[in-house]
Design an enzyme around this catalytic site. Sequence first.
Site, PDB file in Angstrom:
ATOM      1  N   THR A   1       0.828  -1.212   0.000  1.00  0.00           N
ATOM      2  CA  THR A   1       0.000   0.000   0.000  1.00  0.00           C
ATOM      3  C   THR A   1       0.855   1.252   0.000  1.00  0.00           C
ATOM      4  OG1 THR A   1      -1.706  -1.235   1.188  1.00  0.00           O
ATOM      5  CG2 THR A   1      -1.917   1.156   1.188  1.00  0.00           C
TER       6      THR A   1
ATOM      7  N   TYR B   1       6.093 -13.892  -8.420  1.00  0.00           N
ATOM      8  CA  TYR B   1       6.475 -14.162  -9.803  1.00  0.00           C
ATOM      9  C   TYR B   1       7.217 -15.494  -9.976  1.00  0.00           C
ATOM     10  CZ  TYR B   1       8.169 -13.602 -14.574  1.00  0.00           C
ATOM     11  OH  TYR B   1       8.431 -13.806 -15.898  1.00  0.00           O
TER      12      TYR B   1
ATOM     13  N   ARG C   1      -1.469 -11.635  -5.402  1.00  0.00           N
ATOM     14  CA  ARG C   1      -0.368 -10.828  -5.927  1.00  0.00           C
ATOM     15  C   ARG C   1       0.856 -11.671  -6.270  1.00  0.00           C
ATOM     16  NH1 ARG C   1      -0.224  -5.262  -5.658  1.00  0.00           N
ATOM     17  NH2 ARG C   1      -1.942  -4.241  -4.567  1.00  0.00           N
TER      18      ARG C   1
END
Length: 286
Positions: free
Chosen positions: A47, A109, A140
């Site tokens: 954030t 990833y 995410r």
Amino acid sequence: MNAFKGTGVALVTPFHDDQSIDFDGLKRLIDHVVSGGVDYLVVLGTTGEAATLTSSEKKQVLKACVEYNAGRVPVMLGIGGNNTHSVVNEIKNTDFYGVAAILSVSPYYNKPSQEGIIAHYTAIADASPAPVVLYNIPGRTMSNMTANTTLALSHHPNIVGMKEASGNLEQCLQIAAAMPKDFLLLSGDDLMTKALMAVGGSGVISVMANAFPGLFKILTHGSHEESLLATFSLLKMNSLMYLEGNPVGIKNLLFHQEIIASDQVRLPMFKASAELSGQIKAALQD
């Protein structure tokens, strides 16, 4: 680790319209959340747009937060990544003055195996001079930390908690049922906080607490009825916070509250559309 029970606020990093850091806005935000009753600050998390801050800027933001907070509440620092060696080096080159713990996201990833995730966090925990809170957010990172992985890591002497944002309540139950007594199970989803605390969770690291610290004080410290009403009151606004990505929604909300002077974010994020801004403003008025 009682310092990290209740509400932690995942602070945004305010920017001017030219995308430089607005340190005055950051100070106003810290005053707003501390006076509103949050239990601790989380600096340089997702954030806080840490991914688009330079190393120098991250040091400046941390220094500003620690100095301006002046010990009013504990500070947790976000340090994570998908290169274990780089994360360990960053930890070794960070000034931990005023930092009570770190929050470290599961590698993104790369999609490592569970054994790889355990080895990654073990290296971080071994290197960190401050206690480590794990962070599972498969939406995410594109890989989930299983309950068994969290429980295995929970026995490391320098790993003290988990921010769980999988949205999988059964997984949270599995962690809660077998975790060490002093392990912190923290919600990474504002609306899941009440449910998670009901099964043994200790609180939340919240996005919307930037705007509504008082509501989250009630949610995490109030009676059952008060906490439930506080949760229900967030339903409409929460649905708007992530329509165009985080922290786009929360920055726009803070702008409408006149806590920050601009809702600017850094590319590849893009500031709230006129339509979303109008919806957030209307929800705030409601």
